[in-house]
Design an enzyme around this catalytic site. Sequence first.
Site, short mmCIF file in Angstrom:
data_model
loop_
_atom_site.label_atom_id
_atom_site.label_comp_id
_atom_site.label_asym_id
_atom_site.label_seq_id
_atom_site.Cartn_x
_atom_site.Cartn_y
_atom_site.Cartn_z
N SER A 260 0.84 -1.39 -0.02
CA SER A 260 0.10 0.20 0.13
C SER A 260 0.77 1.43 -0.04
CB SER A 260 -0.98 -0.04 1.06
OG SER A 260 -0.17 -0.38 2.38
N HIS A 290 -1.94 -8.73 2.13
CA HIS A 290 -1.52 -7.70 2.87
C HIS A 290 -2.80 -7.50 3.81
CE1 HIS A 290 0.09 -3.74 3.40
NE2 HIS A 290 -0.39 -3.05 2.38
N HIS A 337 5.67 -12.18 7.67
CA HIS A 337 6.01 -11.11 7.03
C HIS A 337 7.24 -11.03 6.30
CE1 HIS A 337 6.49 -6.76 7.44
NE2 HIS A 337 5.21 -6.65 7.59
N ARG A 346 3.25 -4.12 16.78
CA ARG A 346 1.84 -3.85 16.44
C ARG A 346 0.78 -4.79 17.08
NH1 ARG A 346 1.69 -2.88 9.99
NH2 ARG A 346 2.66 -4.90 10.33
N ASP A 392 -2.30 -7.87 11.69
CA ASP A 392 -3.60 -8.43 11.38
C ASP A 392 -4.07 -9.84 12.41
OD1 ASP A 392 -3.77 -6.66 9.31
OD2 ASP A 392 -2.41 -7.90 8.43
N1 HAX Z 1 1.29 -19.65 6.43
C1 HAX Z 1 1.64 -20.50 5.39
N2 HAX Z 1 2.71 -20.18 4.57
C2 HAX Z 1 3.16 -18.99 4.81
C3 HAX Z 1 2.94 -18.08 5.65
C4 HAX Z 1 1.98 -18.42 6.50
N3 HAX Z 1 1.51 -17.62 7.19
N4 HAX Z 1 3.90 -16.99 5.67
C5 HAX Z 1 4.64 -17.44 4.70
N5 HAX Z 1 4.40 -18.64 4.04
C6 HAX Z 1 5.05 -19.28 3.09
C7 HAX Z 1 4.74 -18.25 1.68
O1 HAX Z 1 3.79 -18.50 1.05
C8 HAX Z 1 6.02 -18.85 0.86
O2 HAX Z 1 5.59 -20.12 0.37
P1 HAX Z 1 6.01 -20.56 -1.29
O3 HAX Z 1 7.60 -20.59 -1.16
O4 HAX Z 1 5.55 -21.80 -1.59
O5 HAX Z 1 5.88 -19.44 -1.99
C9 HAX Z 1 7.31 -19.34 2.05
O6 HAX Z 1 6.22 -19.46 3.36
C10 HAX Z 1 8.23 -18.34 1.96
O7 HAX Z 1 7.37 -17.15 2.52
P2 HAX Z 1 8.23 -15.82 3.20
O8 HAX Z 1 9.58 -15.47 2.56
O9 HAX Z 1 8.56 -16.29 4.55
O10 HAX Z 1 7.32 -14.62 3.31
P3 HAX Z 1 6.96 -13.64 1.91
O11 HAX Z 1 7.89 -12.60 2.23
O12 HAX Z 1 6.78 -14.17 0.44
O13 HAX Z 1 5.45 -13.26 2.41
C11 HAX Z 1 3.35 -12.83 3.81
C12 HAX Z 1 4.97 -12.49 3.47
C13 HAX Z 1 3.08 -11.60 4.74
C14 HAX Z 1 2.78 -12.54 2.44
C15 HAX Z 1 3.49 -14.18 4.16
O14 HAX Z 1 4.11 -14.35 5.58
C16 HAX Z 1 1.87 -14.56 4.46
O15 HAX Z 1 1.35 -14.91 3.27
N6 HAX Z 1 1.25 -14.24 5.51
C17 HAX Z 1 -0.26 -14.53 5.77
C18 HAX Z 1 -1.00 -13.50 5.21
C19 HAX Z 1 -0.75 -12.29 6.10
O16 HAX Z 1 -1.04 -12.29 7.57
N7 HAX Z 1 -0.71 -11.11 5.51
C20 HAX Z 1 -0.45 -9.94 6.46
C21 HAX Z 1 0.92 -9.69 6.48
C22 HAX Z 1 1.03 -8.27 7.23
C23 HAX Z 1 0.43 -7.13 6.12
O17 HAX Z 1 0.86 -6.79 5.24
N8 HAX Z 1 -0.58 -6.75 6.67
O18 HAX Z 1 -1.33 -5.81 6.01
#
Ligand code: HAX
Length: 460
Positions: A260, A290, A337, A346, A392
Amino acid sequence: MVGRNVSQHFIVRRGMASMEPTLKEAFAAKIPVWQDEIKSIKKQYGDKVLGTCTVEQAYGGMRSVKSMVYETSLLDPVEGIRFRGLTIPECQERLPKAKGGDEPLPEALLWLLMTGEVPTDAQVQGLIADMNQRAPLPDWIEKTILDFPKDLHPMTQFSMAILACQKESQFAAAYQKGVKKTEYWGYCFEDMLTCIARLPRIAALIYRNVFFDGKVLPMENASDMSENFCKMLGYNDPQFIELMRLYLTIHSDHEGGNVSAHTCHLVGSALSDPYLSLSASMNGLAGPLHGLANQEVLRFIKDFKADMGGKPATPEAVKEQCWKVLNSGRVIPGYGHAVLRKTDPRFTCQAEFAKKHIKDDELVKLVQTIYEVAPGVLTEHGKTKNPWPNVDAHSGVLLVHYGMKEESFYTVMFGVGRAIGVLPMLTISRALGFSLERPKSLTTESIKKTMEVMYPHGHT
Ligand code: HAX
């Protein structure tokens, strides 16, 4: 024009019987200082390397590539966010509060982000008075929001309503008239403050229209943004109003690389006005990886409770639910994250709010149990680099406690807070003359060719 706006602020300030500078005056005083600082850094270190980008990073969403300047906040992977150098507990301690309140006023954070300085109570009160004057929405926008189909997602409505406000952009109008680059920031400032001031009413109209009868109380001019927002949403509990002050403050800014913030920065770099930039930013926030994660967390919790059919939420049962989600190929929302490698502060400050005010709440206890279990499950799962909770993971259950059960609205609440971070940075970008963003992209073919030239015998 900038001068005229400053004197409009002066009228508000005189109304407060104070000789404190307005936010616009305080910000204007900072601009030449910051311009000189940047000039000198560029002169001294302009050709020095700040960071590198590996092939992995180019394919991996540019994770951690240092290639953007974002002044208002900085994220440490372990410690978490600092707003202009202050941690969340420091903001809770040092920023002005509402009378009788414990949590920082988001308007005080806005001042801090814009100027780098903690404002006085009088400065914040002046800013609140100014924002209240700007808050009323044109009738046609109120009507437009009430005409949206109720089954249009609240985030889509939010983004559309922000776009509708673009009709009044002072920045866009001034640009059309040929305003000088050095004067951009003044118009951007006006749009920023008006836009932020109007968001609570926009959000409240969406909430009351989608889930209730579409009637929203008129705004009270004597109150701060959070109190006005809660009352327009239909909530009068002083504890909920305090939660709102904390909620808007901690959701505001999280340095520049998140979807964002980066979107607002990128779109604004084309000199798209603050309304166009924020609306685009909100479309990014609406993604499930996000901001939509707060909605998904509550759905996860609801599904879990439904599956349990009244049985107690033991750690074993929570563990089973986490594996069920992972084995179905989904993510555990609220965990992980892109930058953080520890529990998000947070999350912690929301857990502390819950401990202080509503520690016996059943869902708050469930969030704690998930916190005890999910990091272990994610570690065992072995994919995520960060098994700890983010912002979140906690916010939804606090809202539910005070009566807000409509989880598809939660990301709109996040969006109101996020605007308090990304729009000040947009204004700073215009004040400091930041450039159009245009990073270089490559094709897989060109990466292959470059690597073959650099490493003719393969890389060991
Ligand atoms: N559950 C399951 N798998 C997860 C995970 C979770 N909570 N978090 C990361 N992973 C997986 C990823 O999907 C990725 O898998 P692939 O290799 O198959 O693609 C792997 O672990 C490596 O990811 P990472 O490097 O640790 O994390 P990224 O930087 O790629 O992604 C995210 C960060 C926040 C998008 C990710 O941790 C996620 O999807 N979390 C769940 C959704 C979430 O809570 N989002 C909000 C984040 C905070 C925010 O921005 N708020 O607005």
